[in-house]
Scaffold this motif. Structure first.
Motif, short mmCIF file in Angstrom:
data_model
loop_
_atom_site.label_atom_id
_atom_site.label_comp_id
_atom_site.label_asym_id
_atom_site.label_seq_id
_atom_site.Cartn_x
_atom_site.Cartn_y
_atom_site.Cartn_z
N GLY A 66 -0.07 44.21 -41.11
CA GLY A 66 -0.91 45.32 -41.50
C GLY A 66 -1.41 46.07 -40.28
N VAL A 67 -1.44 47.38 -40.38
CA VAL A 67 -2.01 48.21 -39.32
C VAL A 67 -3.53 48.07 -39.42
N GLY A 73 -4.63 48.46 -43.22
CA GLY A 73 -3.49 47.72 -43.76
C GLY A 73 -3.66 46.22 -43.80
N ASP A 132 -0.01 49.97 -44.38
CA ASP A 132 -1.30 50.59 -44.06
C ASP A 132 -1.83 51.23 -45.34
N ASP A 133 -3.11 51.55 -45.34
CA ASP A 133 -3.67 52.18 -46.54
C ASP A 133 -3.37 53.67 -46.57
N LEU A 183 -1.61 57.06 -44.40
CA LEU A 183 -0.80 57.58 -43.30
C LEU A 183 -1.16 59.05 -43.12
N SER A 221 0.06 55.38 -35.94
CA SER A 221 -0.36 53.98 -35.97
C SER A 221 0.74 53.09 -36.56
N MET A 222 1.50 53.61 -37.51
CA MET A 222 2.63 52.85 -38.04
C MET A 222 3.70 52.64 -36.96
N GLN A 238 2.53 50.05 -34.44
CA GLN A 238 2.65 48.70 -34.99
C GLN A 238 4.12 48.26 -34.98
N VAL A 287 2.82 52.57 -47.34
CA VAL A 287 1.43 53.02 -47.31
C VAL A 287 1.01 53.36 -48.73
#
Length: 134
Positions: free
Chosen positions: A57-58, A62, A83-84, A86, A91-92, A95, A105
């Protein structure tokens, strides 16, 4: 799990600084989702992305979803990064760090990266005005 508070709102309007460093007049607060909501999201995510191996999870959004999805992994399949929300995808990508991976997401604030699937995509007026969306 975060405890749902009576005044929690998933969609909020105001002036917000997003984690991507941008400003927005609206935001999604996934802390407003209940444990039952997250359970349904987990089921939908598994159907959308298919088989996956490990899951990451980010931070911060996430992590909750990644913890829930750890039980559905299968050996020999690619990494799943979740992640929740985007916004830019930065950030994705951080990661992923160049590794082969699938992405998921809950909400995308516009077009996703080619390797990421979104359960919901929110199209903003700015993106439409800039011609990003048809």
């Amino acid at each position: 799990m975060t405890t749902l508070t009576p005044d929690a709102q998933l969609f909020q309007v105001g002036s917000f600084a997003l984690s991507a460093g941008m400003k927005s007049w609206w935001k999604l607060d996934c802390d407003a989702l209940s444990q039952q909501d997250w359970g349904a999201i987990m089921s939908l995510a598994c159907r959308l992305v298919g088989a996956f191996g490990s899951v990451e999870g980010v931070p911060r959004g996430g992590l909750k979803l990644a913890d829930m999805l750890r039980y559905d992994r299968e050996a020999g399949y690619p990494l799943l990064i979740v992640d929740d929300v985007l916004t830019t995808g930065a950030s994705m990508e951080r990661q992923r760090a160049g590794r082969e991976a699938k992405g998921f997401v809950l909400f995308a604030r516009g077009p996703c990266l080619p390797w990421v699937k979104a359960l919901f995509t929110v199209h903003s007026d700015l993106q439409i005005a800039r011609g990003v969306l048809p």
